[in-house]
Design a protein around this motif. Structure first.
Motif, PDB file in Angstrom:
ATOM      1  N   THR A 157      -0.501  -2.896  15.452  1.00  0.00           N
ATOM      2  CA  THR A 157      -1.794  -2.674  16.107  1.00  0.00           C
ATOM      3  C   THR A 157      -2.391  -1.340  15.693  1.00  0.00           C
ATOM      4  O   THR A 157      -3.603  -1.239  15.438  1.00  0.00           O
ATOM      5  CB  THR A 157      -1.618  -2.732  17.632  1.00  0.00           C
ATOM      6  OG1 THR A 157      -1.050  -3.991  18.002  1.00  0.00           O
ATOM      7  CG2 THR A 157      -2.953  -2.566  18.334  1.00  0.00           C
ATOM      8  N   MET A 158      -1.558  -0.302  15.612  1.00  0.00           N
ATOM      9  CA  MET A 158      -2.049   0.997  15.161  1.00  0.00           C
ATOM     10  C   MET A 158      -2.593   0.911  13.746  1.00  0.00           C
ATOM     11  O   MET A 158      -3.656   1.482  13.433  1.00  0.00           O
ATOM     12  CB  MET A 158      -0.932   2.025  15.233  1.00  0.00           C
ATOM     13  CG  MET A 158      -1.369   3.440  14.867  1.00  0.00           C
ATOM     14  SD  MET A 158       0.002   4.594  14.638  1.00  0.00           S
ATOM     15  CE  MET A 158       0.555   4.128  12.998  1.00  0.00           C
ATOM     16  N   SER A 159      -1.890   0.203  12.864  1.00  0.00           N
ATOM     17  CA  SER A 159      -2.346   0.064  11.485  1.00  0.00           C
ATOM     18  C   SER A 159      -3.702  -0.632  11.414  1.00  0.00           C
ATOM     19  O   SER A 159      -4.547  -0.269  10.597  1.00  0.00           O
ATOM     20  CB  SER A 159      -1.304  -0.717  10.679  1.00  0.00           C
ATOM     21  OG  SER A 159      -1.729  -0.923   9.357  1.00  0.00           O
ATOM     22  N   ASP A 160      -3.917  -1.619  12.288  1.00  0.00           N
ATOM     23  CA  ASP A 160      -5.177  -2.362  12.265  1.00  0.00           C
ATOM     24  C   ASP A 160      -6.343  -1.590  12.861  1.00  0.00           C
ATOM     25  O   ASP A 160      -7.506  -1.901  12.564  1.00  0.00           O
ATOM     26  CB  ASP A 160      -5.019  -3.685  13.031  1.00  0.00           C
ATOM     27  CG  ASP A 160      -4.226  -4.712  12.246  1.00  0.00           C
ATOM     28  OD1 ASP A 160      -4.156  -4.591  11.006  1.00  0.00           O
ATOM     29  OD2 ASP A 160      -3.660  -5.628  12.879  1.00  0.00           O
ATOM     30  N   THR A 161      -6.055  -0.604  13.705  1.00  0.00           N
ATOM     31  CA  THR A 161      -7.134   0.069  14.438  1.00  0.00           C
ATOM     32  C   THR A 161      -7.381   1.500  13.978  1.00  0.00           C
ATOM     33  O   THR A 161      -8.196   2.187  14.600  1.00  0.00           O
ATOM     34  CB  THR A 161      -6.813   0.081  15.941  1.00  0.00           C
ATOM     35  OG1 THR A 161      -5.548   0.711  16.150  1.00  0.00           O
ATOM     36  CG2 THR A 161      -6.762  -1.334  16.497  1.00  0.00           C
ATOM     37  N   LEU A 162      -6.691   1.965  12.942  1.00  0.00           N
ATOM     38  CA  LEU A 162      -6.951   3.317  12.450  1.00  0.00           C
ATOM     39  C   LEU A 162      -8.403   3.440  12.001  1.00  0.00           C
ATOM     40  O   LEU A 162      -8.944   2.563  11.319  1.00  0.00           O
ATOM     41  CB  LEU A 162      -6.017   3.648  11.290  1.00  0.00           C
ATOM     42  CG  LEU A 162      -4.562   3.956  11.660  1.00  0.00           C
ATOM     43  CD1 LEU A 162      -3.731   4.155  10.400  1.00  0.00           C
ATOM     44  CD2 LEU A 162      -4.479   5.196  12.542  1.00  0.00           C
ATOM     45  N   GLY A 163      -9.033   4.524  12.385  1.00  0.00           N
ATOM     46  CA  GLY A 163     -10.424   4.736  12.022  1.00  0.00           C
ATOM     47  C   GLY A 163     -11.417   4.114  12.974  1.00  0.00           C
ATOM     48  O   GLY A 163     -12.623   4.210  12.756  1.00  0.00           O
ATOM     49  N   THR A 164     -10.932   3.477  14.056  1.00  0.00           N
ATOM     50  CA  THR A 164     -11.825   2.873  15.038  1.00  0.00           C
ATOM     51  C   THR A 164     -11.794   3.699  16.320  1.00  0.00           C
ATOM     52  O   THR A 164     -11.100   4.718  16.431  1.00  0.00           O
ATOM     53  CB  THR A 164     -11.400   1.425  15.340  1.00  0.00           C
ATOM     54  OG1 THR A 164     -10.129   1.438  16.005  1.00  0.00           O
ATOM     55  CG2 THR A 164     -11.273   0.624  14.042  1.00  0.00           C
TER      56      THR A 164
ATOM     57  N   VAL B 231       0.328   6.836   8.729  1.00  0.00           N
ATOM     58  CA  VAL B 231      -0.566   7.987   8.925  1.00  0.00           C
ATOM     59  C   VAL B 231      -0.852   8.671   7.596  1.00  0.00           C
ATOM     60  O   VAL B 231      -1.996   9.062   7.313  1.00  0.00           O
ATOM     61  CB  VAL B 231       0.061   8.963   9.935  1.00  0.00           C
ATOM     62  CG1 VAL B 231      -0.772  10.230  10.041  1.00  0.00           C
ATOM     63  CG2 VAL B 231       0.184   8.304  11.301  1.00  0.00           C
ATOM     64  N   ASP B 232       0.169   8.818   6.741  1.00  0.00           N
ATOM     65  CA  ASP B 232      -0.036   9.424   5.425  1.00  0.00           C
ATOM     66  C   ASP B 232      -1.043   8.623   4.599  1.00  0.00           C
ATOM     67  O   ASP B 232      -1.922   9.186   3.942  1.00  0.00           O
ATOM     68  CB  ASP B 232       1.291   9.509   4.671  1.00  0.00           C
ATOM     69  CG  ASP B 232       2.169  10.633   5.195  1.00  0.00           C
ATOM     70  OD1 ASP B 232       1.653  11.471   5.967  1.00  0.00           O
ATOM     71  OD2 ASP B 232       3.357  10.674   4.832  1.00  0.00           O
ATOM     72  N   TYR B 233      -0.909   7.317   4.622  1.00  0.00           N
ATOM     73  CA  TYR B 233      -1.827   6.476   3.843  1.00  0.00           C
ATOM     74  C   TYR B 233      -3.264   6.642   4.346  1.00  0.00           C
ATOM     75  O   TYR B 233      -4.196   6.808   3.548  1.00  0.00           O
ATOM     76  CB  TYR B 233      -1.399   5.013   3.943  1.00  0.00           C
ATOM     77  CG  TYR B 233      -2.273   4.071   3.146  1.00  0.00           C
ATOM     78  CD1 TYR B 233      -1.963   3.744   1.828  1.00  0.00           C
ATOM     79  CD2 TYR B 233      -3.416   3.515   3.705  1.00  0.00           C
ATOM     80  CE1 TYR B 233      -2.772   2.890   1.101  1.00  0.00           C
ATOM     81  CE2 TYR B 233      -4.233   2.669   2.991  1.00  0.00           C
ATOM     82  CZ  TYR B 233      -3.906   2.353   1.684  1.00  0.00           C
ATOM     83  OH  TYR B 233      -4.711   1.510   0.961  1.00  0.00           O
ATOM     84  N   ALA B 234      -3.436   6.599   5.666  1.00  0.00           N
ATOM     85  CA  ALA B 234      -4.790   6.738   6.210  1.00  0.00           C
ATOM     86  C   ALA B 234      -5.368   8.119   5.921  1.00  0.00           C
ATOM     87  O   ALA B 234      -6.557   8.254   5.613  1.00  0.00           O
ATOM     88  CB  ALA B 234      -4.767   6.468   7.712  1.00  0.00           C
TER      89      ALA B 234
END
Length: 720
Positions: free
Chosen positions: A190-197, A242-245
């Motif tokens: 869920t965190m991966s899908d919502t990063l930047g939102t 987090v590193d990727y984002a």
């Protein structure tokens, strides 16, 4: 709202009609609870002492506590709950026949149980079953059995429920660990899908919380093998996401969350290694780079901080043993030819950085089940005495919550007795049920749910009581209803109240078989309605802003903990000790014996681990206090929300220990003590007890993200 619940914004009346899916593993709990209720009743009927069997069922509530905790933890915690239930029943028996004594005893039990469960951060059902045991015992006549006998029967029923719980749970000892790891994987997805939102901060906090919970349960159960390996890599996956984002300026591809959910589905059923061919195809699918989403300087800065940590432990992207992967050379060969346009150079650099970040993330996720090369999970777990000392400190919100519960239950009992309601013990029970939650809005939800559920349950109870069913049929009905309560009650409080009503009416029929159905149902309905109203009024009048008033204290505690951890990292960088993540570690194939002398962590690492645990605990408590304050009257939660967000970001940044921060620590001019004093000054400013520090203090390490969040916190502090 209990500690550890997900943050979902203010409650509304619409939420009273929301039906949630029951949590995993609820079926076993429903079976144990039904057997712990039905078997004592059956034994009482067989021996001709049904009232004694009914007394023994008061201890059956032991089975419903800590359903998501590890087997080892439940084996130690449930006996304490059993003793508490027996003590509450004994006190209730002593209070029989005197209304003032009844009110005082019920209020005392509600106060003590609420304070202890709040201090120990216990999940639902909290104090309610203990209050039920006490309230029911106040209405059982002395002719049933002496007080000592009744206490022994309640304790025997609790012991029987405990044995059932442990026997059933032992067949699936790894179940709590599996479910905790699966929930952590779902939270990561869920965190991966919502990063930047707009949900980034909430889902990131939820992922951190679920990872911590999974680590604690796995450390207690020590399952070993692939399950332990996955648990040990949860934080690593969090770091890679987090590193990727940070590096690319975008959320990870959907295949990452899809793969994490595949792992979660497999782990929940005991399948830890998805098909390798599918995994091999999956990790090679790299997203196209788009350096326009983030500037070259930002990408370069982020990569400088992430590259050093990228190959720690399990990352085999560059390993020559993996066929089909071309290792990245340390330096690229010089190309002779016409000069390349600078824009193409930047685009190629951004594509290379995105590709590296992607392959590191993909390889980390793909190799989660490898049982070698990672340190077994060993989180710092606070002893019970420390939890009690912290939870019962002077400014803890446990005190106003406990006093409110005690006063409300006493008032409900006295009003029911004064109104002449037969069996008035349901009034304090209903008041305690409303005050199981701690904020007015959620209490309003619970009141509406229980009001509707009780009204519909009254019809079902009346239908069951007017028909002269055999005793064995009634015992079977109570057993089935108890299973349904535990299975469906978490879905919606109204459903639970609907099922509780006929169940309690049948139990009351056993206690007084000569009573008519109409007066019995009427007294139950009136007592419940009175208790619901008293509980709701108490939540609105007595300390309605308990969490909001203590929110600055929670924020200050969090900041002080972050300062201690940052000071410890500074000491570590200056002493030159190797960080624990870079030391040789035992593998899961040949784990070291638990508690062996050579496995004791050195003092520096133990202090660092304790500091990390303190930051995690204060961050969780800060989020919980803010969630409670959101559902209280006033705008305190909204006003302090920017500071809460900045504290979260700052705390998670220091917990992540990015190499960019580690590279900046040696250049820090201040001493560790100066760092601690700086964060203590900011904590005092947040509480309004002193002036704010400067927004750009020279004591901080020269790491821009750290300085930016600190400046945001200074800006959110009240100005003197």
């Amino acid at each position: 709202m209990r500690r550890g619940a997900s943050e979902s914004g203010p409650a509304s009346l619409r939420g009273a009609f929301t039906v949630r899916r029951p949590p995993p593993g609820r079926g076993r709990l429903a079976l144990v609870s039904a057997l712990a209720t039905g078997i004592p009743l059956a034994a009482g009927q067989l021996t001709g002492q049904l009232s004694l069997g009914l007394t023994a069922t008061l201890g059956a509530a032991t089975a419903i506590y800590y359903p998501r905790s590890s087997w080892r933890y439940r084996s130690r915690a449930l006996p304490v709950v059993a003793v508490g239930a027996a003590a509450a029943g004994s006190l209730g028996a002593v209070a029989w026949g005197n209304p003032w004594r009844t009110a005082i005893v019920v209020a005392t039990v509600a106060f003590v149980a609420t304070a202890l469960f709040a201090a120990l951060l216990a999940p639902p059902p909290g104090a309610v079953p203990i209050v039920v045991a006490c309230a029911v015992a106040t209405q059982l006549p002395p002719g049933v059995a002496p007080v000592v006998t009744r206490a022994g029967l309640t304790l025997a029923g609790a012991a029987f429920a405990y044995l059932l719980t442990m026997i059933v749970a032992r067949g699936d000892r790894a179940g709590p660990s599996r479910r905790a790891v699966a929930e952590a994987l779902e939270a990561l997805a869920t965190m991966s899908d919502t990063l930047g939102t707009g949900r980034t901060e909430v889902t990131r906090h939820d992922a951190q919380r679920e990872i911590r919970r999974a680590e604690v349960i796995v450390a207690r159960d020590r399952p070993g093998g692939q399950l332990a390996a996955i648990a040990a890599r949860l934080r690593r996956v969090f770091t890679r996401i987090v590193d990727y984002a940070t590096l690319t300026g975008r959320r990870p591809p959907a295949s990452v969350s899809g793969r994490l959910r595949d792992y979660a589905a497999g782990v929940s059923v005991g399948r830890y290694d998805p098909d390798r061919s599918t995994r091999a195809r999956w990790w090679r699918r790299a997203p196209p780079a788009d350096p326009g989403l983030a500037g070259d300087a930002a990408l370069a800065t982020a990569w400088a901080g992430a590259a050093a940590r990228a190959y720690v432990l399990v990352d085999r992207v560059d390993a020559p043993t993996h066929a089909g992967r071309r290792p990245w050379p340390a330096s690229r060969p010089i190309t002779i030819g016409p000069p390349i346009h600078p824009g193409r150079v930047a685009a190629r650099r951004g594509q290379d950085q995105t590709s590296r970040a992607w392959h590191r993330l993909a390889a980390t996720v793909a190799e989660m089940t490898q049982p070698t090369g990672v340190r077994p999970v060993a989180p710092i777990i606070a002893p019970t005495r420390d939890l009690l000392a912290d939870g019962l400190r002077l400014r803890s919100p446990a005190w106003p919550w406990a006093v409110r519960s005690g006063l409300a239950t006493a008032a409900a009992a006295l009003l029911a007795i004064a109104a002449g309601i037969d069996r008035p013990f349901w009034a304090p029970v209903a008041a305690a049920t409303v005050l199981e939650v701690r904020s007015a809005r959620v209490a309003g939800q619970h009141t509406l749910q229980h009001l509707l559920g009780t009204a519909l349950g009254t019809l079902a109870a009346f239908a069951l009581l007017v028909v002269p069913f055999p005793v064995w049929w009634l015992i079977l009905t109570i057993t089935v209803l108890q299973a349904a309560i535990e299975l469906l009650g978490p879905a919606n409080g109204g459903i639970g109240a609907l099922l509780v009503m006929p169940s309690t009416m049948l139990v009351a029929e056993f206690a007084g078989p000569e009573q008519l159905a109409g007066p019995l149902v009427t007294s139950r309905l009136l007592g419940t309605l009175l208790g619901l109203v008293v509980g709701l009024v108490a939540s609105l009048v007595l300390w309605p802003r308990a969490a909001a008033q203590r929110l600055p204290d929670a924020l200050a505690d969090c900041l002080r903990a972050i300062g201690v951890l940052l000071a410890n990292l500074l000491v570590e960088s200056r002493t030159g000790r190797t960080p624990p993540a870079l030391r040789p570690v035992p593998t899961f194939e040949h784990p070291a014996r638990h508690g062996a002398p050579d496995q004791r962590r050195p003092p520096t690492e133990r202090r660092r681990g304790a500091a990390r645990h303190h930051v995690e605990a204060t961050l969780e408590w800060l989020s919980e206090m803010h969630a409670e304050a959101e559902n209280e009257p006033g705008e305190a939660a909204r006003a302090i929300w920017p500071a809460v967000i900045a504290a979260r970001r700052l705390g998670y940044l220091v917990l992540l220990e990015p190499p960019g921060l580690r590279d900046a620590l040696p250049a820090t001019a201040a001493s560790p003590e100066a760092i601690r004093l700086l964060f203590s000054q900011l904590a005092a400013a947040i509480r309004g007890d002193g002036p704010s520090p400067p927004q750009e203090p020279p004591q901080l390490p020269p790491f821009p993200p750290l300085r930016g969040e600190f400046a945001a916190l200074v800006g959110a502090a009240p100005q003197r």
